[in-house]
Write a protein that holds these residues in place. Structure first.
Motif, PDB file in Angstrom:
ATOM      1  N   UNK A   1      -8.052   2.307 -22.323  1.00 13.37           N
ATOM      2  CA  UNK A   1      -7.337   1.513 -21.323  1.00 13.37           C
ATOM      3  C   UNK A   1      -6.904   2.395 -20.152  1.00 13.37           C
ATOM      4  N   UNK A   2      -6.273   3.509 -20.466  1.00  7.30           N
ATOM      5  CA  UNK A   2      -5.811   4.416 -19.419  1.00  7.30           C
ATOM      6  C   UNK A   2      -6.990   4.955 -18.604  1.00  7.30           C
ATOM      7  N   UNK A   3      -8.067   5.309 -19.279  1.00  5.95           N
ATOM      8  CA  UNK A   3      -9.248   5.830 -18.573  1.00  5.95           C
ATOM      9  C   UNK A   3      -9.863   4.768 -17.668  1.00  5.95           C
ATOM     10  N   UNK A   4      -9.947   3.530 -18.147  1.00  4.07           N
ATOM     11  CA  UNK A   4     -10.525   2.452 -17.337  1.00  4.07           C
ATOM     12  C   UNK A   4      -9.694   2.209 -16.086  1.00  4.07           C
TER      13      UNK A   4
ATOM     14  N   UNK B   1     -10.913   2.769 -12.191  1.00  6.72           N
ATOM     15  CA  UNK B   1     -10.807   1.718 -11.185  1.00  6.72           C
ATOM     16  C   UNK B   1     -10.052   2.217  -9.965  1.00  6.72           C
ATOM     17  N   UNK B   2      -8.969   2.938 -10.179  1.00  6.54           N
ATOM     18  CA  UNK B   2      -8.211   3.502  -9.067  1.00  6.54           C
ATOM     19  C   UNK B   2      -9.032   4.505  -8.274  1.00  6.54           C
ATOM     20  N   UNK B   3      -9.799   5.331  -8.972  1.00  8.03           N
ATOM     21  CA  UNK B   3     -10.654   6.307  -8.291  1.00  8.03           C
ATOM     22  C   UNK B   3     -11.725   5.601  -7.465  1.00  8.03           C
ATOM     23  N   UNK B   4     -12.261   4.504  -7.992  1.00 11.14           N
ATOM     24  CA  UNK B   4     -13.269   3.744  -7.243  1.00 11.14           C
ATOM     25  C   UNK B   4     -12.666   3.131  -5.980  1.00 11.14           C
TER      26      UNK B   4
ATOM     27  N   UNK C   1       1.512  -0.444  -8.384  1.00 12.05           N
ATOM     28  CA  UNK C   1       2.709  -1.234  -8.651  1.00 12.05           C
ATOM     29  C   UNK C   1       2.610  -1.967  -9.983  1.00 12.05           C
ATOM     30  N   UNK C   2       1.414  -2.303 -10.425  1.00 12.02           N
ATOM     31  CA  UNK C   2       1.234  -3.124 -11.630  1.00 12.02           C
ATOM     32  C   UNK C   2       0.770  -2.332 -12.845  1.00 12.02           C
ATOM     33  N   UNK C   3      -0.099  -1.359 -12.636  1.00 10.35           N
ATOM     34  CA  UNK C   3      -0.663  -0.591 -13.749  1.00 10.35           C
ATOM     35  C   UNK C   3       0.355   0.112 -14.623  1.00 10.35           C
ATOM     36  N   UNK C   4       1.372   0.772 -14.040  1.00 12.90           N
ATOM     37  CA  UNK C   4       2.315   1.504 -14.899  1.00 12.90           C
ATOM     38  C   UNK C   4       3.043   0.634 -15.920  1.00 12.90           C
ATOM     39  N   UNK C   5       3.356  -0.600 -15.549  1.00 18.61           N
ATOM     40  CA  UNK C   5       4.025  -1.483 -16.513  1.00 18.61           C
ATOM     41  C   UNK C   5       3.102  -1.784 -17.690  1.00 18.61           C
ATOM     42  N   UNK C   6       1.852  -2.095 -17.405  1.00 16.83           N
ATOM     43  CA  UNK C   6       0.903  -2.380 -18.479  1.00 16.83           C
ATOM     44  C   UNK C   6       0.652  -1.141 -19.328  1.00 16.83           C
TER      45      UNK C   6
ATOM     46  N   UNK D   1      -4.751  -2.800 -33.623  1.00 14.51           N
ATOM     47  CA  UNK D   1      -5.641  -2.549 -32.492  1.00 14.51           C
ATOM     48  C   UNK D   1      -6.369  -3.776 -31.955  1.00 14.51           C
ATOM     49  N   UNK D   2      -6.761  -4.781 -32.772  1.00 19.51           N
ATOM     50  CA  UNK D   2      -7.509  -5.899 -32.178  1.00 19.51           C
ATOM     51  C   UNK D   2      -6.737  -6.679 -31.101  1.00 19.51           C
ATOM     52  N   UNK D   3      -5.483  -7.106 -31.358  1.00 17.88           N
ATOM     53  CA  UNK D   3      -4.788  -7.806 -30.275  1.00 17.88           C
ATOM     54  C   UNK D   3      -4.462  -6.883 -29.103  1.00 17.88           C
ATOM     55  N   UNK D   4      -4.228  -5.618 -29.391  1.00 14.42           N
ATOM     56  CA  UNK D   4      -3.992  -4.648 -28.319  1.00 14.42           C
ATOM     57  C   UNK D   4      -5.232  -4.519 -27.448  1.00 14.42           C
ATOM     58  N   UNK D   5      -6.393  -4.452 -28.067  1.00 13.77           N
ATOM     59  CA  UNK D   5      -7.647  -4.335 -27.314  1.00 13.77           C
ATOM     60  C   UNK D   5      -7.894  -5.573 -26.458  1.00 13.77           C
ATOM     61  N   UNK D   6      -7.568  -6.748 -26.986  1.00 10.53           N
ATOM     62  CA  UNK D   6      -7.765  -7.984 -26.220  1.00 10.53           C
ATOM     63  C   UNK D   6      -6.854  -8.000 -24.998  1.00 10.53           C
ATOM     64  N   UNK D   7      -5.585  -7.675 -25.180  1.00  9.43           N
ATOM     65  CA  UNK D   7      -4.642  -7.687 -24.062  1.00  9.43           C
ATOM     66  C   UNK D   7      -5.003  -6.623 -23.021  1.00  9.43           C
ATOM     67  N   UNK D   8      -5.346  -5.423 -23.487  1.00  9.31           N
ATOM     68  CA  UNK D   8      -5.724  -4.351 -22.550  1.00  9.31           C
ATOM     69  C   UNK D   8      -7.022  -4.694 -21.838  1.00  9.31           C
ATOM     70  N   UNK D   9      -7.993  -5.227 -22.561  1.00 11.69           N
ATOM     71  CA  UNK D   9      -9.254  -5.618 -21.941  1.00 11.69           C
ATOM     72  C   UNK D   9      -9.056  -6.710 -20.912  1.00 11.69           C
TER      73      UNK D   9
END
Length: 150
Positions: A18-21, A25-28, A75-80, A94-102
Motif C-alpha cells: 500500500x505504501x509503495x503504491x 503514484x506520487x512520484x508519477x 492531504x489524504x494519503x497520510x490519514x489512510x 489481511x483480506x479486509x485490509x487488502x480490500x480497503x487499501x486496494x
C-alpha cells in the motif's frame, strides 16, 4: 489492559505494498508536473528558469493540475497510511485490509487521472471513494478493537 497482537506478516505485507503504491503514484504525478514544465519550457520559479537559461514564465496548465493532484494526495494519503498502519498493529486480518487499501489506491489513481484530465464529476466521485476507503480502514480498526474488549 489489552495486549497488542503480534502483527500478522500478510497484513504487514499489504501495508508495505500500500505504501509503495501510494509513493509510486506520487512520484508519477511529480514526473508529470516536471514533464509538462519541460515540454512547455516554462518555469515559474526564477531559479528553475535560470538553471535552463530561460526567463521565468507562467506554469503550464498541465503542470498546475499535476501539482494540485499531488498536493491533494499529500492531504489524504497520510490519514489512510496511518489507519492502515494502525490496522496492522491492532491485528486486522489481511483480506479486509487488502480490500480497503486496494480500494483507496484505485480511487486515488482515478482521482489523479481525473485531475490531470479535468474530468468532473469523476474527480469528485473518485475523491469520495477514497474517503470511503479511508473510513473503511477506520471502521476495521474500531471493529477489531471492539472485538477484543473484555
Amino acid at each position: 489492559m489489552l495486549t497488542p497482537p503480534a502483527p500478522e506478516p500478510a497484513a504487514a505485507a499489504v501495508f508495505a505494498a500500500f505504501a509503495a503504491a501510494l509513493w509510486l503514484k506520487g512520484a508519477a504525478l511529480s514526473a508529470a508536473q516536471v514533464q509538462a514544465r519541460v515540454r512547455a519550457r516554462a518555469f515559474a520559479r526564477p531559479e528553475d528558469a535560470a538553471m535552463l537559461r530561460l526567463a521565468p514564465a507562467p506554469e503550464p496548465t498541465a503542470a498546475a493540475r499535476a501539482g494540485d493532484a499531488w498536493r491533494n494526495e499529500t492531504e489524504n494519503g497520510p490519514f489512510a497510511l496511518g489507519l492502515a498502519a494502525a490496522a496492522v498493529l491492532v491485528g486486522v486480518p489481511w483480506p479486509p485490509l487488502a480490500i480497503a487499501c486496494g480500494a483507496f489506491v484505485l480511487a486515488r489513481l482515478a482521482h489523479a487521472m481525473a485531475a490531470l484530465g479535468a474530468l468532473q464529476p469523476l474527480r469528485t466521485i473518485a475523491w469520495l471513494a477514497g474517503q470511503a476507503a479511508t473510513l473503511a480502514l477506520a471502521i476495521l480498526c474500531a471493529l477489531r478493537l471492539w472485538s477484543r474488549l473484555p
